[in-house]
Design a protein around this motif. Structure first.
Motif, PDB file in Angstrom:
ATOM      1  N   ASP A 110      43.768 -39.031  -7.038  1.00  0.00           N
ATOM      2  CA  ASP A 110      42.883 -39.536  -8.084  1.00  0.00           C
ATOM      3  C   ASP A 110      42.711 -38.504  -9.188  1.00  0.00           C
ATOM      4  OD1 ASP A 110      42.504 -41.978  -6.903  1.00  0.00           O
ATOM      5  OD2 ASP A 110      40.614 -41.430  -5.921  1.00  0.00           O
ATOM      6  N   HIS A 111      42.331 -38.981 -10.354  1.00  0.00           N
ATOM      7  CA  HIS A 111      42.096 -38.134 -11.526  1.00  0.00           C
ATOM      8  C   HIS A 111      40.672 -38.308 -12.025  1.00  0.00           C
ATOM      9  CE1 HIS A 111      42.439 -37.375 -16.058  1.00  0.00           C
ATOM     10  NE2 HIS A 111      42.654 -36.199 -15.500  1.00  0.00           N
ATOM     11  N   VAL A 112      40.017 -37.193 -12.336  1.00  0.00           N
ATOM     12  CA  VAL A 112      38.641 -37.200 -12.840  1.00  0.00           C
ATOM     13  C   VAL A 112      38.605 -36.425 -14.149  1.00  0.00           C
ATOM     14  CG1 VAL A 112      36.263 -36.440 -12.415  1.00  0.00           C
ATOM     15  CG2 VAL A 112      37.652 -37.337 -10.529  1.00  0.00           C
ATOM     16  N   VAL A 113      37.849 -36.925 -15.097  1.00  0.00           N
ATOM     17  CA  VAL A 113      37.585 -36.187 -16.338  1.00  0.00           C
ATOM     18  C   VAL A 113      36.123 -35.789 -16.341  1.00  0.00           C
ATOM     19  CG1 VAL A 113      37.649 -36.207 -18.854  1.00  0.00           C
ATOM     20  CG2 VAL A 113      39.355 -37.505 -17.561  1.00  0.00           C
ATOM     21  N   SER A 114      35.855 -34.519 -16.631  1.00  0.00           N
ATOM     22  CA  SER A 114      34.476 -34.008 -16.593  1.00  0.00           C
ATOM     23  C   SER A 114      34.191 -33.160 -17.816  1.00  0.00           C
ATOM     24  CB  SER A 114      34.273 -33.157 -15.323  1.00  0.00           C
ATOM     25  OG  SER A 114      33.015 -32.508 -15.356  1.00  0.00           O
ATOM     26  N   SER A 115      32.941 -33.203 -18.243  1.00  0.00           N
ATOM     27  CA  SER A 115      32.513 -32.249 -19.271  1.00  0.00           C
ATOM     28  C   SER A 115      32.524 -30.849 -18.676  1.00  0.00           C
ATOM     29  CB  SER A 115      31.115 -32.603 -19.785  1.00  0.00           C
ATOM     30  OG  SER A 115      30.189 -32.631 -18.716  1.00  0.00           O
ATOM     31  N   ARG A 116      32.775 -29.872 -19.519  1.00  0.00           N
ATOM     32  CA  ARG A 116      32.893 -28.482 -19.059  1.00  0.00           C
ATOM     33  C   ARG A 116      31.516 -27.837 -18.850  1.00  0.00           C
ATOM     34  NH1 ARG A 116      36.327 -27.367 -22.439  1.00  0.00           N
ATOM     35  NH2 ARG A 116      38.236 -27.286 -21.206  1.00  0.00           N
ATOM     36  N   ALA A 117      30.547 -28.244 -19.625  1.00  0.00           N
ATOM     37  CA  ALA A 117      29.205 -27.642 -19.550  1.00  0.00           C
ATOM     38  C   ALA A 117      28.430 -28.292 -18.415  1.00  0.00           C
ATOM     39  CB  ALA A 117      28.462 -27.834 -20.871  1.00  0.00           C
ATOM     40  N   LEU A 118      28.388 -27.592 -17.272  1.00  0.00           N
ATOM     41  CA  LEU A 118      27.745 -28.123 -16.079  1.00  0.00           C
ATOM     42  C   LEU A 118      26.939 -27.036 -15.379  1.00  0.00           C
ATOM     43  CD1 LEU A 118      30.773 -30.020 -14.439  1.00  0.00           C
ATOM     44  CD2 LEU A 118      28.913 -31.062 -15.747  1.00  0.00           C
ATOM     45  N   PHE A 119      25.976 -27.454 -14.573  1.00  0.00           N
ATOM     46  CA  PHE A 119      25.290 -26.566 -13.650  1.00  0.00           C
ATOM     47  C   PHE A 119      26.328 -25.902 -12.747  1.00  0.00           C
ATOM     48  CE2 PHE A 119      23.056 -26.473  -9.388  1.00  0.00           C
ATOM     49  CZ  PHE A 119      22.368 -25.291  -9.641  1.00  0.00           C
ATOM     50  N   GLY A 120      26.089 -24.649 -12.382  1.00  0.00           N
ATOM     51  CA  GLY A 120      27.079 -23.883 -11.648  1.00  0.00           C
ATOM     52  C   GLY A 120      27.584 -24.553 -10.387  1.00  0.00           C
ATOM     53  N   SER A 121      26.699 -25.159  -9.590  1.00  0.00           N
ATOM     54  CA  SER A 121      27.120 -25.806  -8.352  1.00  0.00           C
ATOM     55  C   SER A 121      27.938 -27.069  -8.625  1.00  0.00           C
ATOM     56  CB  SER A 121      25.908 -26.137  -7.476  1.00  0.00           C
ATOM     57  OG  SER A 121      25.273 -24.960  -7.034  1.00  0.00           O
ATOM     58  N   CYS A 122      27.589 -27.814  -9.667  1.00  0.00           N
ATOM     59  CA  CYS A 122      28.390 -28.981 -10.037  1.00  0.00           C
ATOM     60  C   CYS A 122      29.791 -28.548 -10.436  1.00  0.00           C
ATOM     61  CB  CYS A 122      27.732 -29.734 -11.195  1.00  0.00           C
ATOM     62  SG  CYS A 122      26.165 -30.527 -10.799  1.00  0.00           S
ATOM     63  N   LEU A 123      29.866 -27.471 -11.212  1.00  0.00           N
ATOM     64  CA  LEU A 123      31.165 -26.957 -11.630  1.00  0.00           C
ATOM     65  C   LEU A 123      31.983 -26.517 -10.426  1.00  0.00           C
ATOM     66  CD1 LEU A 123      32.713 -26.470 -14.254  1.00  0.00           C
ATOM     67  CD2 LEU A 123      31.852 -24.126 -14.248  1.00  0.00           C
ATOM     68  N   TYR A 124      31.326 -25.939  -9.427  1.00  0.00           N
ATOM     69  CA  TYR A 124      32.020 -25.516  -8.208  1.00  0.00           C
ATOM     70  C   TYR A 124      32.649 -26.719  -7.498  1.00  0.00           C
ATOM     71  CZ  TYR A 124      32.839 -23.559  -3.561  1.00  0.00           C
ATOM     72  OH  TYR A 124      33.417 -23.182  -2.386  1.00  0.00           O
ATOM     73  N   VAL A 125      31.889 -27.798  -7.379  1.00  0.00           N
ATOM     74  CA  VAL A 125      32.418 -28.987  -6.704  1.00  0.00           C
ATOM     75  C   VAL A 125      33.659 -29.507  -7.428  1.00  0.00           C
ATOM     76  CG1 VAL A 125      31.935 -31.412  -6.157  1.00  0.00           C
ATOM     77  CG2 VAL A 125      30.228 -29.652  -5.676  1.00  0.00           C
ATOM     78  N   LEU A 126      33.595 -29.543  -8.756  1.00  0.00           N
ATOM     79  CA  LEU A 126      34.702 -30.105  -9.529  1.00  0.00           C
ATOM     80  C   LEU A 126      35.873 -29.134  -9.657  1.00  0.00           C
ATOM     81  CD1 LEU A 126      32.253 -31.767 -11.902  1.00  0.00           C
ATOM     82  CD2 LEU A 126      34.246 -33.006 -11.104  1.00  0.00           C
ATOM     83  N   GLU A 127      35.592 -27.855  -9.749  1.00  0.00           N
ATOM     84  CA  GLU A 127      36.656 -26.857  -9.907  1.00  0.00           C
ATOM     85  C   GLU A 127      37.308 -26.460  -8.589  1.00  0.00           C
ATOM     86  OE1 GLU A 127      36.247 -23.851 -13.687  1.00  0.00           O
ATOM     87  OE2 GLU A 127      35.038 -23.415 -11.916  1.00  0.00           O
ATOM     88  N   GLU A 128      36.480 -26.363  -7.541  1.00  0.00           N
ATOM     89  CA  GLU A 128      36.960 -25.798  -6.285  1.00  0.00           C
ATOM     90  C   GLU A 128      37.124 -26.829  -5.166  1.00  0.00           C
ATOM     91  OE1 GLU A 128      37.768 -22.649  -6.016  1.00  0.00           O
ATOM     92  OE2 GLU A 128      37.027 -21.950  -7.959  1.00  0.00           O
ATOM     93  N   VAL A 129      36.138 -27.695  -4.989  1.00  0.00           N
ATOM     94  CA  VAL A 129      36.149 -28.588  -3.833  1.00  0.00           C
ATOM     95  C   VAL A 129      37.114 -29.756  -4.019  1.00  0.00           C
ATOM     96  CG1 VAL A 129      34.766 -30.095  -2.371  1.00  0.00           C
ATOM     97  CG2 VAL A 129      33.805 -27.935  -3.201  1.00  0.00           C
ATOM     98  N   LEU A 130      36.966 -30.505  -5.115  1.00  0.00           N
ATOM     99  CA  LEU A 130      37.806 -31.693  -5.287  1.00  0.00           C
ATOM    100  C   LEU A 130      39.300 -31.376  -5.303  1.00  0.00           C
ATOM    101  CD1 LEU A 130      35.776 -33.878  -7.843  1.00  0.00           C
ATOM    102  CD2 LEU A 130      35.830 -34.010  -5.352  1.00  0.00           C
ATOM    103  N   PRO A 131      39.741 -30.306  -5.996  1.00  0.00           N
ATOM    104  CA  PRO A 131      41.185 -30.004  -5.971  1.00  0.00           C
ATOM    105  C   PRO A 131      41.726 -29.691  -4.579  1.00  0.00           C
ATOM    106  CG  PRO A 131      40.157 -28.940  -7.856  1.00  0.00           C
ATOM    107  CD  PRO A 131      39.038 -29.492  -7.004  1.00  0.00           C
ATOM    108  N   ARG A 132      40.873 -29.166  -3.674  1.00  0.00           N
ATOM    109  CA  ARG A 132      41.327 -28.894  -2.310  1.00  0.00           C
ATOM    110  C   ARG A 132      41.789 -30.166  -1.607  1.00  0.00           C
ATOM    111  NH1 ARG A 132      36.211 -25.542   0.075  1.00  0.00           N
ATOM    112  NH2 ARG A 132      36.103 -23.900  -1.521  1.00  0.00           N
ATOM    113  N   PHE A 133      41.213 -31.290  -2.015  1.00  0.00           N
ATOM    114  CA  PHE A 133      41.540 -32.562  -1.377  1.00  0.00           C
ATOM    115  C   PHE A 133      42.476 -33.404  -2.237  1.00  0.00           C
ATOM    116  CE2 PHE A 133      37.479 -31.128   0.349  1.00  0.00           C
ATOM    117  CZ  PHE A 133      37.751 -31.183   1.705  1.00  0.00           C
ATOM    118  N   GLY A 134      43.145 -32.758  -3.170  1.00  0.00           N
ATOM    119  CA  GLY A 134      44.167 -33.437  -3.942  1.00  0.00           C
ATOM    120  C   GLY A 134      43.677 -34.244  -5.120  1.00  0.00           C
ATOM    121  N   VAL A 135      42.439 -34.012  -5.550  1.00  0.00           N
ATOM    122  CA  VAL A 135      41.904 -34.703  -6.724  1.00  0.00           C
ATOM    123  C   VAL A 135      42.106 -33.804  -7.945  1.00  0.00           C
ATOM    124  CG1 VAL A 135      39.842 -35.676  -7.817  1.00  0.00           C
ATOM    125  CG2 VAL A 135      40.196 -35.932  -5.351  1.00  0.00           C
ATOM    126  N   GLU A 136      42.732 -34.327  -8.965  1.00  0.00           N
ATOM    127  CA  GLU A 136      42.966 -33.569 -10.195  1.00  0.00           C
ATOM    128  C   GLU A 136      41.779 -33.754 -11.138  1.00  0.00           C
ATOM    129  OE1 GLU A 136      46.157 -33.217 -13.913  1.00  0.00           O
ATOM    130  OE2 GLU A 136      46.472 -34.710 -12.316  1.00  0.00           O
TER     131      GLU A 136
END
Length: 391
Positions: A102-128
């Protein structure tokens, strides 16, 4: 009928379920399990539980149901699922619907933990994940693909208070069949119009304004009944991110006063912005409700007031910011927001410290940036406290 009530009335009465005792204040059902009249009744409930039938508190609970129904009524959503924290809501809403490829588009300006989920967690499971500058509509348009499954953003970015044009972004996302997921914590359920603006899924950290008094963790995911019960609930009840009954009761009590609280806090935040905007030791005041905000017109169009949070840039860099923070008497140094007490935060060294300096610079999180969550103290006392620290 409840659907005809105004928001202040909904925040007090919606979702109330009284026991046979007729209690005025909602009951706390502090139980993790439920008793069945027979083995046949247990079997029937596991096959298809009715609206007032419960199996296990990780699945649901009468007190939690009251909170879910009340916040859904206030937001104007069909349904809601209450979670253990705001980040449980963010990660749960995303992980429940996404899979490898799956592909997700996100704004760059996020709370640190939200950014962690999108930058680190989702890509581990094959989400771009593709990141864009949230205020640049052309970047959203260019990043979206026919295969984009979801877009994610904070309606007001933490801590730079940029505003996302939810109407425009939602139209683009829906054109490719993507689900619009909005972290709406800075707007609050009182000032929100996200459903009408096109949001499909709305997330709150109930820890913030919904509790409003710094007592308990909680979160909530709001959306259609199909999404909440068909996608979110199966994932959350098996992964364990449900809200506790006691915390749900705290949140119910918070909702009773949220309208009065956030309106008073927003009025004080505007008062502070007006009084501080020309101070010689402040480089910039950032507040959506103030005319100096670059998106003030959008703020007026999409939310009733500017919210309870403002950010300021003081002179003197990080050292000046720390001197200011250490001289505050009423405002407390903490990383929470939406509290009855005024809170001051230095995002660069706390909530967003894990980011590189280049990332912070790109987001506008300067060493002198301070986020102020306005409380319920007397407005003049808060102003005097800020002015004294600036001096």
């Amino acid at each position: 009928m409840a659907e005809d009530w105004n928001s202040r009335t909904k925040a007090v009465h919606s979702g109330t379920r009284r026991s046979q005792y007729g209690e005025m204040s909602e009951a706390i059902f502090l139980t993790q399990g439920f008793v069945y009249e027979s083995a046949e009744a247990a079997e029937s409930r596991f096959i298809a539980a009715g609206p007032d039938e419960y199996i296990y508190a990780r699945y649901s609970n009468p007190t939690v149901t009251m909170f879910e129904e009340r916040i859904a009524s206030l937001e104007g959503s069909e349904d809601a699922f209450a979670t253990a924290s705001g980040m449980a809501a963010v990660s749960g809403a995303l992980l429940a619907m996404l899979q490898a490829g799956d592909h997700v588009v996100s704004s760059r300006a996020l709370f640190g933990s939200c950014l962690y989920v999108l930058e680190e967690v989702l890509p581990r499971f094959g989400v771009e994940v593709t990141f864009v500058d949230g205020t640049a509509l052309d970047q959203w348009q260019n990043a979206l693909r026919p295969t984009t499954k979801a877009i994610f953003c904070e309606s007001i970015a933490n801590p730079t208070l940029e505003i996302i044009d939810i109407v425009s972004v939602s139209k683009m996302a829906h054109a490719v069949g993507a689900t619009v997921i909005i972290d709406n914590v800075f707007v609050t359920p009182v000032f929100s119009d996200a459903v009408r603006q096109g949001a499909d899924v709305i997330i709150y950290s109930a820890t913030k304004h919904i509790d409003g008094q710094g007592r308990a963790l909680g979160g909530v995911i709001l959306g259609t009944s199909e999404f909440i019960r068909g996608t979110v609930e199966p994932f959350m009840k098996h992964t364990g991110g449900a809200m506790s009954p006691f915390n749900a009761w705290v949140m119910l009590k918070g909702l009773e006063t949220i309208n009065l609280r956030v309106n008073a806090q927003a009025d004080t935040a505007l008062f502070l912005a007006n009084r501080l905007c020309n101070h010689e030791r402040i480089r910039r005041v950032i507040y959506p409700g103030h005319q100096s905000h670059p998106q003030h017109a959008l703020a007026k169009k999409t939310m009733m007031k500017g919210g309870s949070v403002l950010s300021i840039e003081v002179t003197g860099g990080k050292e000046g910011a720390f001197r200011f923070l250490n001289d505050l008497k009423i405002a407390k140094i903490s990383n929470n927001l939406g509290d009855a007490k005024t809170i001051a935060t230095h995002p660069g060294t706390t909530t967003h410290q894990r980011l590189t300096q280049e990332q912070r610079d790109h987001l506008g999180i300067s060493p002198e940036l301070i986020r102020i969550s306005v409380g319920l103290e007397d407005p003049q006392d808060i102003l005097d406290d800020v002015l004294s620290a600036l001096a």
